[in-house]
Design an enzyme around this catalytic site. Sequence first.
Site, PDB file in Angstrom:
ATOM      1  N   ASP A 141     -33.299   1.553  48.787  1.00 53.46           N
ATOM      2  CA  ASP A 141     -33.553   0.702  49.939  1.00 53.46           C
ATOM      3  C   ASP A 141     -35.047   0.338  49.964  1.00 53.46           C
ATOM      4  OD1 ASP A 141     -32.245  -0.294  52.628  1.00 53.46           O
ATOM      5  OD2 ASP A 141     -34.079   0.726  53.257  1.00 53.46           O
ATOM      6  N   TYR A 187     -40.573  -3.848  58.164  1.00 53.91           N
ATOM      7  CA  TYR A 187     -39.958  -5.175  58.251  1.00 53.91           C
ATOM      8  C   TYR A 187     -40.909  -6.178  58.906  1.00 53.91           C
ATOM      9  CZ  TYR A 187     -35.597  -2.780  57.132  1.00 53.91           C
ATOM     10  OH  TYR A 187     -34.625  -2.039  56.520  1.00 53.91           O
ATOM     11  N   HIS A 247     -23.990   0.773  50.246  1.00 54.34           N
ATOM     12  CA  HIS A 247     -25.447   0.792  50.177  1.00 54.34           C
ATOM     13  C   HIS A 247     -25.984   2.201  49.935  1.00 54.34           C
ATOM     14  CE1 HIS A 247     -29.408  -0.905  51.035  1.00 54.34           C
ATOM     15  NE2 HIS A 247     -29.650   0.109  51.851  1.00 54.34           N
TER      16      HIS A 247
END
Length: 300
Positions: free
Chosen positions: A112, A219, A274
């Site tokens: 990730d 982010y 994921h």
Amino acid sequence: MTPNDTALLEPGWRERWCEVGDTNLHVIEAGRAGNPMFVMLHGFPEFWWAWRYQITPLAEAGFHVVAPDLRGYNLSTAPQNVSAYGLEILAEDIVRLAEALGSERFYLAGHDWGAVIGWVVAACYPEQVMKAVLISGPHPEAWVEQIYRSPAQLLRSWYVGFFQLPWLSERILGAFNFARLKAALRRSAKENTFSSQKLKPYVGAWARPGALSCMLAYYRALRRPLKRLPSHQIKTPVEVIWGNKDRFLGRGLMEASLARCAAGPLTVIDDGTHWLHLEQPELIAEHLVDLIGSHPKPIS
């Protein structure tokens, strides 16, 4: 008393803190120092414990395993300003950490956000990274490009826009003891991957003062112009692993990422989501060991 993760440690694992520039990183180690170093980078919203199933197998295979909490996570230094989470800063943390622990060259695994950072480390520090295995994480430039070019990837990445909302996203994710964050993990993974018991250590990390804001800062830093990565193809050997049932990242994005490598295979786990390192831990551990085979020779 300095907080620690002692209760999570298994035999042969060691806990320490390393000063890396202006950051103090919390690190779990296993294996003999001086053996080839294998640095393992976790993603959002995990911490070093994400690699709990792979640490011992890699140490037993002859590696010096180093699994840090990335800056802002769990017990590492947690700057509150978004500018402290630029990709070039995050990549430099990893190179400095390896040097602080006695190795200028190392192997790298990332999942990730750990894989996103791994792409930058591989691109900018090719002489330090001997090989990188990047799991369920895109090259950052490919990620941005695909969001604009692919409606399907834009839909998959909707959460990136949500995370930009100051204080509101923290409030929503943290409400009712992180109910929405827990639910998001469970929806995107196979059953029991994130059981209530397995989520307890994560909740403890999320509940630290300012932790959610630091995690979301990764982010939010993407809003700033990316520092252009080297334009040539990545020379570091890179292997990408991706789950065919990943709800966040499409295969096209992973292929676009690999296009930035001089050579690099894409391994697709057909029934994987994921969270491959948690759902198929033995497979991932074996794959990482197979990088160079078991019992590697120490680096001179």
